[in-house]
Design an enzyme around this catalytic site. Structure first.
Site, mmCIF file in Angstrom:
data_model
loop_
_atom_site.group_PDB
_atom_site.id
_atom_site.type_symbol
_atom_site.label_atom_id
_atom_site.label_comp_id
_atom_site.label_asym_id
_atom_site.label_seq_id
_atom_site.Cartn_x
_atom_site.Cartn_y
_atom_site.Cartn_z
ATOM 1 N NE ARG A 135 -2.386 -1.114 3.681
ATOM 2 C CZ ARG A 135 -1.939 -0.252 4.567
ATOM 3 N NH1 ARG A 135 -2.028 1.042 4.344
ATOM 4 N NH2 ARG A 135 -1.415 -0.654 5.705
ATOM 5 C CE1 TYR A 145 0.609 -6.179 -1.997
ATOM 6 C CE2 TYR A 145 -0.508 -4.180 -1.284
ATOM 7 C CZ TYR A 145 0.000 -5.427 -1.006
ATOM 8 O OH TYR A 145 -0.119 -5.939 0.252
ATOM 9 C CE LYS A 160 -6.079 -3.112 5.037
ATOM 10 N NZ LYS A 160 -6.361 -3.489 6.432
ATOM 11 C CG HIS A 173 -7.547 -1.915 10.526
ATOM 12 N ND1 HIS A 173 -6.268 -1.440 10.602
ATOM 13 C CD2 HIS A 173 -7.469 -3.029 9.750
ATOM 14 C CE1 HIS A 173 -5.459 -2.215 9.909
ATOM 15 N NE2 HIS A 173 -6.153 -3.186 9.382
ATOM 16 C CB SER A 231 1.013 -3.245 9.963
ATOM 17 O OG SER A 231 0.022 -2.640 9.194
ATOM 18 C CB CYS A 284 0.354 -6.087 16.403
ATOM 19 S SG CYS A 284 1.237 -4.549 16.707
ATOM 20 C CG ASP A 303 -7.717 -6.371 7.642
ATOM 21 O OD1 ASP A 303 -6.937 -5.970 8.522
ATOM 22 O OD2 ASP A 303 -7.788 -5.856 6.513
ATOM 23 N NE ARG A 320 -0.058 -8.339 2.404
ATOM 24 C CZ ARG A 320 -0.714 -7.699 3.367
ATOM 25 N NH1 ARG A 320 -1.856 -8.141 3.831
ATOM 26 N NH2 ARG A 320 -0.209 -6.604 3.891
HETATM 27 C C1 OXD Z 1 -2.924 -3.877 6.593
HETATM 28 C C2 OXD Z 1 -3.427 -5.084 5.898
HETATM 29 O O1 OXD Z 1 -1.919 -3.302 6.156
HETATM 30 O O2 OXD Z 1 -4.402 -5.664 6.390
HETATM 31 O O3 OXD Z 1 -3.534 -3.505 7.588
HETATM 32 O O4 OXD Z 1 -2.872 -5.448 4.858
HETATM 33 MN MN MN Z 2 -5.362 -4.579 7.945
#
Ligand code: OXD
Ligand code: MN
Length: 593
Positions: free
Chosen positions: A72, A200, A209, A229, A251, A253, A280, A374
């Site tokens: 991202r 991507y 997102k 989130h 991210s 964690c 997510d 991913r």
């Molecule tokens: C993020 C994802 O970056 O879920 O939060 O990919």
């Molecule tokens: Mn996320």
């Protein structure tokens, strides 16, 4: 051309975009397996996808993005509201008129020689009162096939929409994958997303997102619900009762790991189970009984591959064993499967790395998989997917958990005194950066509610919305709000808590607090467990009593320094900062004295 709908708002918008980008052909994605199989074949014939070993990984494919297009791009992500103030100090902003003009210039004629795929999709189970419809136009088969995994797509979605104008417009144009002209723009006041020059995931799977967080957070503000989130998990006790928890983490964690947690042996033997509703995103609204209910608007997992293995997350790994798309991982040529760092200790010698070059995992210094590679896997593949996953009414939320990575500051877990204090706890969320991301290690990055890159409007208004939601809830029925920190370290830099499955011990305490079954110690920051209430059975060798006391301790002098950081962050919001949060900060300061 023949549209899959009679909805005039849809047809007019698509025709307008066809005029702009000039595709050779337009194809509606109807959701049929036949159509998808033809697209997979076509993508394989052009090299966009590679078919993996049908026996070992049935229905699985590999894709490589351009090397300049692997994550991202927050710096190139914009919230385009009429005024800059509406986007707030934590978002990049562009005026809508200016943004449309710039984006249309980039998009103009960019589908020439290409096909436009029209993807109708539903975030949330089709027809659920929580759900929302989107239409994404894309020139990428990879996007189509990922969206088909990540969302509910096809004819039924258009039938559910009928002739309503309540749907989110999404235009994606790959263009030349030029990172100087890459823009991810959200227009929350127009229900519109435009993404150009990327291929991507997070930038181009517009349901995730861009819609389910940035646009939906704005919709929730206007319509009295919340897009967060947050993962959603169900914790089942030996009596078969399931309590649901929503949890937000920045991210790196371990959010996906927590969502699919495997209980420690002792707990498993007693009959504890964890069910994954989502890993997510949560859409949350009040139910008829006055409690908050959540759905996972997604239909799949777009998880980070590196570090996923049979120990860290066997459920996620199992989910990728069929019908999965792998992006930017290493390709093991010996058996036509995939590999990534942290999968096992046996990297392939005869492989292609994520950039497409020959790679020997035994001798190469280079990584085989990109750190942000991913897996896109259908939710139904997950062995612990919740039986409530498709429930159109969602699941009732008992607890909301915030968390971050703090070596010294936050205790293992603490509970807020009430809803407003919980909103404050979420607003001061922060995480220390790890070696996994570019930049200095150990720097504190503020990330309120883990929404910093995902809030589609002014974060001060977003916090006030949280406060307002709380006002509508009976305190007895409102979820209790907690903060956790799995990452406390001793003075030598060793982690003090084992994490992973053992985090269930903390979730157990959280649920006991929700049920009023356990006492706690009041500290300056909130309620902290009494050491004897955290069950260490089975990990006594790993976590001594002294260690547990240390992880549960609150050092007021460190919190004094934290207050300065919070004040600095809050100052960005000027007069818009909710009075409730200002008051909570004053209370914290007074408590620390
Ligand atoms: C993020 C994802 O970056 O879920 O939060 O990919
Ligand atoms: Mn996320």
């Amino acid at each position: 051309m023949k549209h899959l709908t009679q909805n005039k708002t849809v047809i007019d918008w698509i025709e307008e975009k066809i005029e702009l980008v000039k595709p050779d052909e337009v194809v509606w994605i109807d959701g049929s397996e036949e159509q998808l199989e033809a697209l997979r074949k076509e993508a394989c014939s052009t090299g966009e996808l590679e078919k993996l070993n049908e026996e070992l990984l049935p229905g699985c494919y590999l894709h490589r993005t351009a090397v300049n297009d692997v994550a991202r791009v927050e710096g190139r992500t914009f919230i385009c509201t009429e005024t800059k103030e509406e986007a707030g100090p934590t978002n990049n902003w562009m005026a809508p008129a200016e943004a449309y003009e710039m984006l249309y210039d980039i998009a103009r004629d960019s589908y020439k020689g290409r096909t436009m795929y029209v993807i109708p999709y539903s975030m949330g189970p089709v027809g659920s009162p929580f759900s929302k419809v989107g239409i994404e136009l894309t020139d990428s088969i990879y996007v189509v096939l990922n969206m088909v995994i990540m969302t509910r797509t096809g004819k039924a979605v258009m039938e559910a929409l009928g002739d309503s104008n309540d749907w989110v417009r999404g235009l994606h144009c790959k263009c030349d994958i030029d990172d100087e002209k890459r823009y991810i723009c959200q227009f929350p006041q127009d229900n519109t997303i435009i993404s150009v020059n990327s291929g991507y995931g997070g930038n181009v799977l517009l349901g995730k997102k861009c819609f389910a967080l940035r646009i939906a957070s704005y919709q929730g503000w206007k319509e009295n619900w919340q897009a967060e989130h947050m993962l959603i998990l169900g914790l089942e006790n030996p009596q078969g009762e399931v309590k649901y928890i929503c949890a937000a983490f920045p991210s790196a964690c371990g959010k996906t790991n927590l969502a699919m947690l495997i209980p420690p042996e002792g707990y498993k033997a007693k009959g504890y189970k964890v069910w994954c509703v989502g890993d997510d995103i949560s859409w949350i609204r009040k139910g008829p009984d006055g409690r908050l209910y959540a759905i996972n608007p997604e239909n799949g997992f777009f998880g980070v591959a590196p570090g996923t293995n049979v120990k860290s997350n066997p459920n996620a790994l199992a989910a990728t064993m069929k019908n999965t798309i792998f992006t930017n991982v290493a390709h093991n040529l010996d058996n036509n499967t995939v590999w990534w760092e942290g999968l096992d200790k046996n990297p392939p010698e005869n492989a292609i790395e994520w950039k497409g070059n020959p790679w020997n995992g035994k001798t190469s210094e280079e990584k085989g998989a990109h750190p942000n590679s991913r897996l896109t896997a259908p939710a139904v593949n997950c062995p612990c997917i919740s039986p409530e996953f498709e429930n159109p009414a969602g699941v009732p939320i008992s607890a909301i958990v915030f968390g971050g990575r703090r070596a010294k500051l936050a205790p293992l877990v603490y509970q807020s005194r009430d809803w407003n204090h919980g909103v404050f706890v979420g607003s001061i969320m922060a995480s220390e950066t790890t070696a996994a991301a570019a930049g200095a290690v150990g720097v504190v990055r503020r990330d309120p509610m883990a929404m910093l890159p995902f809030c589609g409007y002014n974060m001060a208004d977003y916090w006030q919305h949280w406060v307002n939601i709380g006002k509508t809830l009976d305190p007895e029925k409102a979820p209790k709000i907690f903060n956790v920190n799995w990452f406390r370290k001793d003075d030598d830099g060793n982690f003090l808590w084992p994490g992973f499955g053992d985090n269930l011990r903390v979730l157990e305490w959280i649920i006991k607090r929700c049920d009023g079954k356990v006492d706690a110690d009041e500290t300056a920051i909130g309620y902290v467990p009494k050491a004897e209430d955290i069950n260490l059975e089975g990990i006594e060798d790993e976590v001594s009593d002294a260690q547990l006391k240390e992880i549960l301790s609150v050092d007021n002098s460190l919190w004094d320094a934290e207050v300065a950081g919070i004040e600095e962050f809050y100052a960005k919001f000027g007069d818009k900062l909710p009075a409730t949060l200002k008051n909570e900060l004053e209370t914290l300061k007074a408590n620390l004295k």
